[in-house]
Design a protein around this motif. Structure first.
Motif, mmCIF file in Angstrom:
data_model
loop_
_atom_site.group_PDB
_atom_site.id
_atom_site.type_symbol
_atom_site.label_atom_id
_atom_site.label_comp_id
_atom_site.label_asym_id
_atom_site.label_seq_id
_atom_site.Cartn_x
_atom_site.Cartn_y
_atom_site.Cartn_z
ATOM 1 N N ILE A 95 0.840 -1.203 0.000
ATOM 2 C CA ILE A 95 0.000 0.000 0.000
ATOM 3 C C ILE A 95 0.874 1.252 0.000
ATOM 4 C CG2 ILE A 95 -1.817 1.261 1.208
ATOM 5 C CD1 ILE A 95 -2.688 -1.477 0.100
ATOM 6 N N THR A 96 0.604 2.169 -0.933
ATOM 7 C CA THR A 96 1.368 3.420 -0.998
ATOM 8 C C THR A 96 0.652 4.573 -0.304
ATOM 9 O OG1 THR A 96 0.375 4.079 -3.118
ATOM 10 C CG2 THR A 96 2.379 2.729 -3.200
ATOM 11 N N ASP A 97 -0.697 4.496 -0.247
ATOM 12 C CA ASP A 97 -1.477 5.588 0.324
ATOM 13 C C ASP A 97 -2.664 5.018 1.084
ATOM 14 O OD1 ASP A 97 -0.451 8.262 -1.183
ATOM 15 O OD2 ASP A 97 -0.446 6.564 -2.578
ATOM 16 N N VAL A 98 -2.905 5.527 2.282
ATOM 17 C CA VAL A 98 -4.089 5.171 3.060
ATOM 18 C C VAL A 98 -4.949 6.426 3.175
ATOM 19 C CG1 VAL A 98 -4.970 4.370 5.279
ATOM 20 C CG2 VAL A 98 -2.867 3.381 4.345
ATOM 21 N N PHE A 99 -6.092 6.383 2.527
ATOM 22 C CA PHE A 99 -7.027 7.508 2.504
ATOM 23 C C PHE A 99 -8.072 7.260 3.587
ATOM 24 C CE2 PHE A 99 -10.761 9.799 1.289
ATOM 25 C CZ PHE A 99 -10.369 10.887 0.527
ATOM 26 N N LEU A 100 -8.118 8.131 4.583
ATOM 27 C CA LEU A 100 -9.016 7.958 5.722
ATOM 28 C C LEU A 100 -10.201 8.908 5.581
ATOM 29 C CD1 LEU A 100 -6.226 7.770 8.436
ATOM 30 C CD2 LEU A 100 -7.539 5.847 7.502
ATOM 31 N N THR A 101 -11.375 8.342 5.325
ATOM 32 C CA THR A 101 -12.553 9.193 5.169
ATOM 33 C C THR A 101 -12.801 10.014 6.418
ATOM 34 O OG1 THR A 101 -14.083 7.446 5.917
ATOM 35 C CG2 THR A 101 -13.618 7.588 3.542
ATOM 36 N N HIS A 102 -12.614 9.386 7.583
ATOM 37 C CA HIS A 102 -12.658 10.070 8.867
ATOM 38 C C HIS A 102 -12.019 9.149 9.896
ATOM 39 C CE1 HIS A 102 -16.351 7.714 8.717
ATOM 40 N NE2 HIS A 102 -16.626 7.961 9.978
ATOM 41 N N LEU A 103 -11.875 9.633 11.117
ATOM 42 C CA LEU A 103 -11.035 8.949 12.103
ATOM 43 C C LEU A 103 -11.819 8.220 13.185
ATOM 44 C CD1 LEU A 103 -8.344 11.756 12.320
ATOM 45 C CD2 LEU A 103 -8.056 9.514 11.245
ATOM 46 N N HIS A 104 -13.076 7.870 12.929
ATOM 47 C CA HIS A 104 -13.798 6.986 13.835
ATOM 48 C C HIS A 104 -13.141 5.607 13.808
ATOM 49 C CE1 HIS A 104 -17.778 9.506 13.713
ATOM 50 N NE2 HIS A 104 -16.843 10.051 14.458
ATOM 51 N N PHE A 105 -13.182 4.911 14.932
ATOM 52 C CA PHE A 105 -12.379 3.691 15.093
ATOM 53 C C PHE A 105 -12.679 2.603 14.068
ATOM 54 C CE2 PHE A 105 -16.099 2.905 17.809
ATOM 55 C CZ PHE A 105 -16.451 1.615 17.448
ATOM 56 N N ASP A 106 -13.910 2.536 13.556
ATOM 57 C CA ASP A 106 -14.250 1.474 12.602
ATOM 58 C C ASP A 106 -13.811 1.808 11.180
ATOM 59 O OD1 ASP A 106 -16.336 3.446 12.968
ATOM 60 O OD2 ASP A 106 -17.594 2.281 11.615
ATOM 61 N N HIS A 107 -13.200 2.976 11.007
ATOM 62 C CA HIS A 107 -12.704 3.380 9.698
ATOM 63 C C HIS A 107 -11.183 3.493 9.658
ATOM 64 C CE1 HIS A 107 -16.688 4.497 7.960
ATOM 65 N NE2 HIS A 107 -16.982 4.505 9.245
ATOM 66 N N CYS A 108 -10.567 3.708 10.808
ATOM 67 C CA CYS A 108 -9.114 3.946 10.803
ATOM 68 C C CYS A 108 -8.342 3.049 11.761
ATOM 69 C CB CYS A 108 -8.812 5.402 11.123
ATOM 70 S SG CYS A 108 -8.989 5.830 12.883
ATOM 71 N N GLY A 109 -9.034 2.166 12.499
ATOM 72 C CA GLY A 109 -8.350 1.372 13.522
ATOM 73 C C GLY A 109 -7.266 0.469 12.976
ATOM 74 N N GLY A 110 -7.419 0.025 11.720
ATOM 75 C CA GLY A 110 -6.410 -0.829 11.108
ATOM 76 C C GLY A 110 -5.162 -0.094 10.673
ATOM 77 N N SER A 111 -5.128 1.223 10.834
ATOM 78 C CA SER A 111 -3.956 2.012 10.446
ATOM 79 C C SER A 111 -2.742 1.687 11.304
ATOM 80 C CB SER A 111 -4.251 3.511 10.572
ATOM 81 O OG SER A 111 -5.318 3.910 9.753
ATOM 82 N N ILE A 112 -3.008 1.338 12.557
ATOM 83 C CA ILE A 112 -1.942 1.158 13.548
ATOM 84 C C ILE A 112 -2.008 -0.256 14.122
ATOM 85 C CG2 ILE A 112 -1.033 1.968 15.764
ATOM 86 C CD1 ILE A 112 -0.658 3.966 13.457
ATOM 87 N N GLU A 113 -0.852 -0.859 14.322
ATOM 88 C CA GLU A 113 -0.762 -2.191 14.926
ATOM 89 C C GLU A 113 0.287 -2.184 16.024
ATOM 90 O OE1 GLU A 113 0.302 -4.713 11.683
ATOM 91 O OE2 GLU A 113 2.382 -3.977 11.570
ATOM 92 N N ARG A 114 0.272 -3.219 16.839
ATOM 93 C CA ARG A 114 1.309 -3.384 17.866
ATOM 94 C C ARG A 114 2.400 -4.280 17.312
ATOM 95 N NH1 ARG A 114 -0.369 -1.283 22.660
ATOM 96 N NH2 ARG A 114 -2.621 -1.016 22.891
ATOM 97 N N ASN A 115 3.655 -3.842 17.425
ATOM 98 C CA ASN A 115 4.747 -4.689 16.970
ATOM 99 C C ASN A 115 5.124 -5.699 18.050
ATOM 100 O OD1 ASN A 115 6.324 -3.309 18.863
ATOM 101 N ND2 ASN A 115 7.361 -2.051 17.324
ATOM 102 N N SER A 116 6.154 -6.485 17.813
ATOM 103 C CA SER A 116 6.536 -7.554 18.740
ATOM 104 C C SER A 116 6.946 -7.031 20.112
ATOM 105 C CB SER A 116 7.683 -8.373 18.139
ATOM 106 O OG SER A 116 8.805 -7.541 17.861
ATOM 107 N N GLU A 117 7.283 -5.750 20.176
ATOM 108 C CA GLU A 117 7.675 -5.137 21.447
ATOM 109 C C GLU A 117 6.510 -4.442 22.137
ATOM 110 O OE1 GLU A 117 10.803 -2.533 20.307
ATOM 111 O OE2 GLU A 117 12.246 -4.155 19.929
ATOM 112 N N GLY A 118 5.337 -4.478 21.483
ATOM 113 C CA GLY A 118 4.161 -3.857 22.062
ATOM 114 C C GLY A 118 3.989 -2.393 21.723
ATOM 115 N N SER A 119 4.869 -1.862 20.873
ATOM 116 C CA SER A 119 4.775 -0.453 20.475
ATOM 117 C C SER A 119 3.747 -0.284 19.366
ATOM 118 C CB SER A 119 6.137 0.051 19.991
ATOM 119 O OG SER A 119 7.107 -0.045 21.024
#
Length: 280
Positions: A95-119
Motif C-alpha cells: 500500500i502506498t497511500d491510506v485515505f481515511l474518510t474520517h477517524l472513527h475507530f471502525d474506519h481507521c483502527g487498522g492504520s496502527i498495529e502493535r509490533n513484537s515489542e508492544g509499540s
C-alpha cells in the motif's frame, strides 16, 4: 485503474442508534436485529490501483484493541483486511497511500498495529496516510459525545510516524487525476468521500454519509451523526446529484450490498439496482 473490494470484517451496532428516529418496526425490515437489538454491519474498504499508487480507502477496526473493547462490537465472519488484500494478490506493505474518510475507530483502527515489542506503529509501512487538518483537529480534541469514537491509539501514532499528510479542505479538490475529494459535515466534521472516475462512470464512496441501502430514505439518519439536520441536507443533495448523474454508490457498511444506483420514485429517491464492484 483497477478497483478491488476489500472486506475488513463485520461488527455489530445498536439498530436504534443506526437509524435514529425511525422505529424498529420499520428499519428491521431491511436490517434485522438480533436478540440484543444489534444489527450486523460490514467494514468494506476500497483498494484503488492507479498507476504506481495502491490506495486503500479506510481499513476497519483492526485487531490491536483489547478483548474488553472488541466484545462490545461482536466482531464476526472470516474476512480480515490481510485476507482480503491477499485475495487480490497484495499485502499491507504494498500500500502506498491510506485515505481515511474520517477517524472513527471502525474506519481507521487498522492504520496502527502493535509490533513484537508492544509499540504502536503504522500497519502500512510504506504508505502515506491522508486526512485533512480540520477533521484531524476535530478528532484529537474530541467533544464529549464523539470522544468514544476517536481513539488516541488509532490516531496519534500516525502523526508521530511522520507519515501523515493533509488534503486541502476544498470540495472537489483532486487527489489524483481520477479521484476527487468531496466533503461532508453532518456525520462528523470534514468527512472525506472519494469521487472516482472509472470506466466512464462515477463511483462515490459513501463512508458514513450513506451506510446502507436501508438509509436511503431521507429521515433515516444515524443517531451517531453529530449534526443530523446537516446530514439531512447533505444527503438530499448527494442523492439528487447521484440520480441526475447516474452515480454508482459504494457502500461501506451495508452487510449485503456493495454498490447501488438510485432512481426517483413516487416515494422519493430509492434504490434502483444493487451489484458487486467487480460487475462494473
Amino acid at each position: 485503474m483497477k478497483l478491488y473490494t476489500v472486506n475488513a470484517g463485520y461488527f455489530k451496532l445498536d439498530g436504534g442508534a443506526m437509524f435514529g428516529v425511525v422505529p424498529k418496526s420499520i428499519w428491521q425490515k431491511t436490517n434485522p436485529a438480533d436478540e440484543n437489538n444489534l444489527c450486523s454491519w460490514a467494514m468494506r474498504c476500497l483498494l484503488i490501483q492507479d498507476g504506481d499508487q495502491l490506495i486503500l480507502v479506510d481499513n476497519g477496526i483492526g485487531d490491536k484493541q483489547d478483548e474488553k473493547f472488541l466484545k462490545h462490537y461482536y466482531m464476526h465472519g472470516d474476512d480480515t483486511l490481510e485476507k482480503s488484500l491477499a485475495r487480490h494478490g497484495f499485502a499491507k506493505d504494498d500500500i502506498t497511500d491510506v485515505f481515511l474518510t474520517h477517524l472513527h475507530f471502525d474506519h481507521c483502527g487498522g492504520s496502527i498495529e502493535r509490533n513484537s515489542e508492544g509499540s504502536l506503529v503504522p500497519a502500512f509501512k510504506n504508505a502515506t496516510f491522508w486526512s485533512n487538518k480540520a477533521h484531524w483537529d476535530w478528532a484529537v480534541n474530541p467533544n464529549a459525545r464523539e470522544k468514544a469514537s476517536f481513539l488516541k491509539e488509532n490516531i496519534l501514532p500516525i502523526q508521530e510516524s511522520g507519515k501523515l499528510k493533509f488534503i486541502d479542505n476544498t470540495d472537489g479538490i483532486k487527489f489524483t487525476d481520477t479521484i476527487k475529494v468531496r466533503f461532508a459535515y453532518g456525520h462528523t466534521d470534514s468527512m472525506m468521500l472519494p469521487h472516482i472516475t472509472f470506466k466512464g462512470k462515477t463511483i462515490l464512496y459513501m463512508a458514513d454519509m450513506l451506510p446502507s441501502i436501508g438509509h436511503i430514505p431521507l429521515p433515516y439518519v444515524m443517531a451517531y451523526d453529530m449534526f443530523p439536520m446537516k446530514t439531512l441536507d447533505e444527503k438530499r443533495k448527494f442523492l439528487e446529484e447521484a440520480v441526475k448523474n447516474e452515480y454508482i454508490l459504494y457502500l461501506e457498511h451495508d452487510p449485503v450490498n456493495e454498490c447501488c444506483t438510485l432512481q426517483e420514485t413516487e416515494k422519493g429517491i430509492r434504490v434502483k439496482d444493487t451489484f458487486k464492484l467487480e460487475d462494473i
